[in-house]
Scaffold this active site. Structure first.
Site, short mmCIF file in Angstrom:
data_model
loop_
_atom_site.label_atom_id
_atom_site.label_comp_id
_atom_site.label_asym_id
_atom_site.label_seq_id
_atom_site.Cartn_x
_atom_site.Cartn_y
_atom_site.Cartn_z
N HIS A 205 47.46 25.61 55.32
CA HIS A 205 48.47 24.59 55.55
C HIS A 205 47.81 23.22 55.47
O HIS A 205 47.03 22.84 56.35
CB HIS A 205 49.14 24.79 56.91
CG HIS A 205 50.34 23.93 57.10
ND1 HIS A 205 50.48 23.07 58.17
CD2 HIS A 205 51.47 23.79 56.35
CE1 HIS A 205 51.65 22.43 58.08
NE2 HIS A 205 52.25 22.85 56.98
N ASP A 209 53.02 19.63 60.59
CA ASP A 209 54.48 19.52 60.54
C ASP A 209 55.01 19.01 61.88
O ASP A 209 54.51 19.40 62.95
CB ASP A 209 55.11 20.89 60.26
CG ASP A 209 54.91 21.35 58.83
OD1 ASP A 209 54.48 20.52 57.99
OD2 ASP A 209 55.19 22.53 58.55
N HIS A 288 62.23 19.12 58.91
CA HIS A 288 60.92 18.83 59.49
C HIS A 288 60.19 17.85 58.58
O HIS A 288 60.56 17.66 57.42
CB HIS A 288 60.09 20.11 59.66
CG HIS A 288 59.55 20.66 58.37
ND1 HIS A 288 60.33 21.37 57.46
CD2 HIS A 288 58.30 20.62 57.83
CE1 HIS A 288 59.59 21.74 56.43
NE2 HIS A 288 58.34 21.29 56.63
N HIS A 290 56.51 17.06 56.88
CA HIS A 290 55.15 17.50 56.57
C HIS A 290 54.33 16.26 56.23
O HIS A 290 54.66 15.51 55.31
CB HIS A 290 55.13 18.47 55.38
CG HIS A 290 53.73 18.84 54.96
ND1 HIS A 290 53.09 19.97 55.42
CD2 HIS A 290 52.85 18.22 54.12
CE1 HIS A 290 51.88 20.02 54.88
NE2 HIS A 290 51.71 18.97 54.09
#
Length: 311
Positions: A205, A209, A288, A290
């Site tokens: 990742h 987030d 959300h 990122h």
């Protein structure tokens, strides 16, 4: 000879005034003076002109390693060079005779010793830094047979890659980076994944987030220049509506899945300035934000940049 005469002679001998030993004592005195005269020359000899400091002292995977270089007497206009492995990292002058380079580390690398070679002013230093291992959370995702994920378009990939590769000489940011959204952090940096039981070796990742509400404000974590604005309507199928800020000197931020964009390419923004709003555009399962932070083209953990100052 009286006691007084003997005393006077002893004093003269001690002072080097004995007539018989005058020549020898004069030579000895000159030698001693010469020895003391040599000391200031030795003490004034120049120290190494190339002085280097690495921080943090004990980095872990995902950290950004800062290489601070001081040149006492720069002999030319060339910046120092910093090499680690097969990569050369740019060193930028941040103050008179003071340079800094950033070396990124990622979850895809192995922990262990990194050798860093710094060259400048006709000198070369080889330093070692031990990069510690770090446990990253693991997610297991099962996809139904035949289901293909959303794939990025060629335009999207090229524009994002060019943005992440920026190494603008100007430094825009100062101080600690700010939180770009008021929501809680829902996914941390570096999460690894298994897809249908198979470990994804090249995946982690690449950012953090925030579970911000739909339409909530997204602000610039640090000053910079807007160098990327992409929209779903233009083919940004994975990133969704996206904004990229160039903070300068190889440091860039990318903000994905936006519902609204409030800036345009070329805008210079301040820390805390509104740049867009949280959404669920692109490859997203719900609202959300990122935020990905890239250093010299590699995704690093943004958290240390929010807790300490990177010069």
């Amino acid at each position: 000879m009286t006691i007084k005469d003997r005393t006077n002679n002893n004093q003269k001998n001690l002072l080097g005034f004995n007539i018989k030993g005058l020549t020898a004592n004069r030579c000895t005195t000159n030698l001693v003076i010469g020895m003391f005269a040599a000391f200031p020359v030795a003490l004034a000899s120049p120290v190494d002109a190339l002085q280097v400091e690495l921080t943090p002292k004990n980095p872990q995977l995902g950290d950004t390693v800062s290489v601070m270089i001081n040149l006492d007497n720069p002999a030319n206009d060339n910046n120092p060079t910093v090499v680690s492995g097969d990569q050369t990292y740019p060193a930028f002058e941040i103050a008179p005779n003071k340079y800094r380079a950033f070396i990124p580390t990622t979850p895809l690398e192995k922990p262990g010793t990194r050798t860093i070679q710094i060259s400048g002013d006709g000198q070369v230093q080889n330093l070692s830094v031990q990069v510690r291992n770090r446990k990253f959370p693991v997610q297991r995702i099962n996809l139904p047979p035949g289901k293909a994920g959303v794939r990025a378009t060629e335009l999207e990939l090229k524009r994002v890659a060019a943005f992440k590769a920026l190494q603008t000489p100007q430094k825009y940011w100062s101080g600690k980076f700010l939180k770009p959204n008021a929501g809680r952090m829902s996914t941390i940096y570096g999460v690894r994944r298994y897809y249908n039981g198979k470990f994804a070796n090249d995946y982690y990742h690449r950012g953090v987030d925030y579970a911000g509400a739909q339409g909530s404000a997204v602000t610039a974590p640090a000053a910079g220049k807007v160098a990327l604005v992409g929209k779903v309507s233009e083919g940004f199928r994975v990133h969704g509506n996206v904004v990229g800020i160039d903070h300068g000197q190889g440091v860039t931020s990318i903000f994905m899945h936006l519902s609204r964009i409030n800036v345009k390419e070329g805008d210079v923004v301040k820390a805390g300035q509104l740049i867009g709003a949280v959404g669920s555009t692109g490859a997203s399962t719900g609202p959300h934000l990122h935020w990905g932070l890239y250093v010299n083209g590699k995704s690093v953990d943004p958290t240390p940049w929010r807790t300490k100052v990177f010069e």
